[in-house]
Design a protein around this motif. Structure first.
Motif, PDB file in Angstrom:
ATOM      1  N   GLU A  13       0.827  -1.207   0.000  1.00 39.96           N
ATOM      2  CA  GLU A  13       0.000   0.000   0.000  1.00 39.96           C
ATOM      3  C   GLU A  13       0.865   1.263   0.000  1.00 39.96           C
ATOM      4  O   GLU A  13       0.550   2.239  -0.689  1.00 39.96           O
ATOM      5  CB  GLU A  13      -0.956  -0.026   1.189  1.00 39.96           C
ATOM      6  N   ARG A  14       1.962   1.234   0.728  1.00 38.77           N
ATOM      7  CA  ARG A  14       2.889   2.370   0.772  1.00 38.77           C
ATOM      8  C   ARG A  14       3.551   2.575  -0.591  1.00 38.77           C
ATOM      9  O   ARG A  14       3.666   3.695  -1.075  1.00 38.77           O
ATOM     10  CB  ARG A  14       3.944   2.160   1.869  1.00 38.77           C
ATOM     11  N   GLN A  15       3.984   1.492  -1.221  1.00 43.80           N
ATOM     12  CA  GLN A  15       4.619   1.611  -2.539  1.00 43.80           C
ATOM     13  C   GLN A  15       3.650   2.178  -3.578  1.00 43.80           C
ATOM     14  O   GLN A  15       4.053   2.978  -4.428  1.00 43.80           O
ATOM     15  CB  GLN A  15       5.149   0.254  -3.007  1.00 43.80           C
ATOM     16  N   ASP A  18       3.135   5.952  -2.616  1.00 42.31           N
ATOM     17  CA  ASP A  18       4.331   6.754  -2.917  1.00 42.31           C
ATOM     18  C   ASP A  18       4.722   6.689  -4.390  1.00 42.31           C
ATOM     19  O   ASP A  18       5.750   7.245  -4.767  1.00 42.31           O
ATOM     20  CB  ASP A  18       5.508   6.281  -2.047  1.00 42.31           C
ATOM     21  N   ARG A  19       3.950   5.997  -5.170  1.00 42.51           N
ATOM     22  CA  ARG A  19       4.180   5.848  -6.613  1.00 42.51           C
ATOM     23  C   ARG A  19       5.506   5.159  -6.950  1.00 42.51           C
ATOM     24  O   ARG A  19       6.067   5.361  -8.026  1.00 42.51           O
ATOM     25  CB  ARG A  19       4.057   7.181  -7.334  1.00 42.51           C
ATOM     26  N   VAL A  20       5.987   4.363  -6.020  1.00 44.62           N
ATOM     27  CA  VAL A  20       7.140   3.510  -6.299  1.00 44.62           C
ATOM     28  C   VAL A  20       6.677   2.374  -7.207  1.00 44.62           C
ATOM     29  O   VAL A  20       7.392   1.930  -8.093  1.00 44.62           O
ATOM     30  CB  VAL A  20       7.733   2.952  -4.972  1.00 44.62           C
ATOM     31  N   TRP A  21       5.444   1.934  -6.957  1.00 43.83           N
ATOM     32  CA  TRP A  21       4.831   0.855  -7.733  1.00 43.83           C
ATOM     33  C   TRP A  21       3.608   1.425  -8.439  1.00 43.83           C
ATOM     34  O   TRP A  21       2.624   1.794  -7.803  1.00 43.83           O
ATOM     35  CB  TRP A  21       4.449  -0.269  -6.805  1.00 43.83           C
ATOM     36  N   HIS A 132      -7.594  -2.966  -2.061  1.00 44.97           N
ATOM     37  CA  HIS A 132      -7.197  -1.568  -1.895  1.00 44.97           C
ATOM     38  C   HIS A 132      -6.229  -1.124  -2.984  1.00 44.97           C
ATOM     39  O   HIS A 132      -6.400  -0.055  -3.568  1.00 44.97           O
ATOM     40  CB  HIS A 132      -6.583  -1.369  -0.507  1.00 44.97           C
ATOM     41  N   ILE A 133      -5.226  -1.924  -3.269  1.00 44.79           N
ATOM     42  CA  ILE A 133      -4.234  -1.481  -4.251  1.00 44.79           C
ATOM     43  C   ILE A 133      -4.781  -1.483  -5.678  1.00 44.79           C
ATOM     44  O   ILE A 133      -4.266  -0.768  -6.524  1.00 44.79           O
ATOM     45  CB  ILE A 133      -2.900  -2.267  -4.169  1.00 44.79           C
ATOM     46  N   THR A 134      -5.823  -2.251  -5.943  1.00 50.72           N
ATOM     47  CA  THR A 134      -6.392  -2.226  -7.292  1.00 50.72           C
ATOM     48  C   THR A 134      -7.306  -1.031  -7.497  1.00 50.72           C
ATOM     49  O   THR A 134      -7.596  -0.671  -8.637  1.00 50.72           O
ATOM     50  CB  THR A 134      -7.182  -3.521  -7.606  1.00 50.72           C
ATOM     51  N   THR A 135      -7.735  -0.413  -6.423  1.00 49.68           N
ATOM     52  CA  THR A 135      -8.642   0.727  -6.553  1.00 49.68           C
ATOM     53  C   THR A 135      -7.943   2.058  -6.285  1.00 49.68           C
ATOM     54  O   THR A 135      -8.587   3.098  -6.323  1.00 49.68           O
ATOM     55  CB  THR A 135      -9.831   0.586  -5.591  1.00 49.68           C
ATOM     56  N   THR A 136      -6.647   2.011  -5.984  1.00 53.65           N
ATOM     57  CA  THR A 136      -5.898   3.235  -5.683  1.00 53.65           C
ATOM     58  C   THR A 136      -5.335   3.843  -6.944  1.00 53.65           C
ATOM     59  O   THR A 136      -4.966   3.221  -7.862  1.00 53.65           O
ATOM     60  CB  THR A 136      -4.760   2.921  -4.686  1.00 53.65           C
TER      61      THR A 136
END
Length: 136
Positions: A13-15, A18-21, A132-136
């Protein structure tokens, strides 16, 4: 299991935050499908706890299988995340719900109620993170 999965989820979630991923469209599809599969395999606590132990174990194995299948379809950060998530759940593969009449069970052990609860909570946390990460 739950603690390790929570740490992995927080890192993913952090990556993303932070747009690292930056997830690709393919990664979003795979992550969303994996989240759906995990949700189908392991339901809410009251549903899981009402099941026979053999069914609880089968559902946990289904969750691990869903992770493995998804892992085989991706590369990069999503593969690293899914691979890292498989590791703490691996003890599920050594659990058994049936008695070993002759005393041998290839090292499989019957898990405690707490171990079932921990593994199921870990799967739910992983499903929430993927959603969460698919909807961010």
């Amino acid at each position: 299991m739950r603690t390790i999965i929570a740490g992995l989820a927080e890192e993913a979630e952090r990556q993303i935050r932070d747009r690292v991923w930056e997830m690709t469209a393919t990664e979003r599809v795979v992550a969303g499908k994996t989240a759906d599969d995990l949700s189908s395999a392991v339901g809410p606590p009251h549903v899981q706890e009402a099941l026979a132990v053999i069914d609880r174990l089968a559902r946990l194995r289904e969750a691990l299988a869903a992770l493995a299948l998804s892992l085989a379809r991706v590369h990069g950060r999503l593969a690293w995340f899914l691979g890292a998530a498989c590791t703490p759940l691996a003890p599920v593969l050594h659990w058994r719900a049936l008695p070993a009449e002759d005393g041998t069970a290839f090292g499989a052990i019957p898990p405690s109620v707490q171990q079932y609860q921990d593994a199921e909570a870990a799967v739910r946390r992983l499903e929430a993170a993927l959603t969460h990460i698919t909807t961010t």
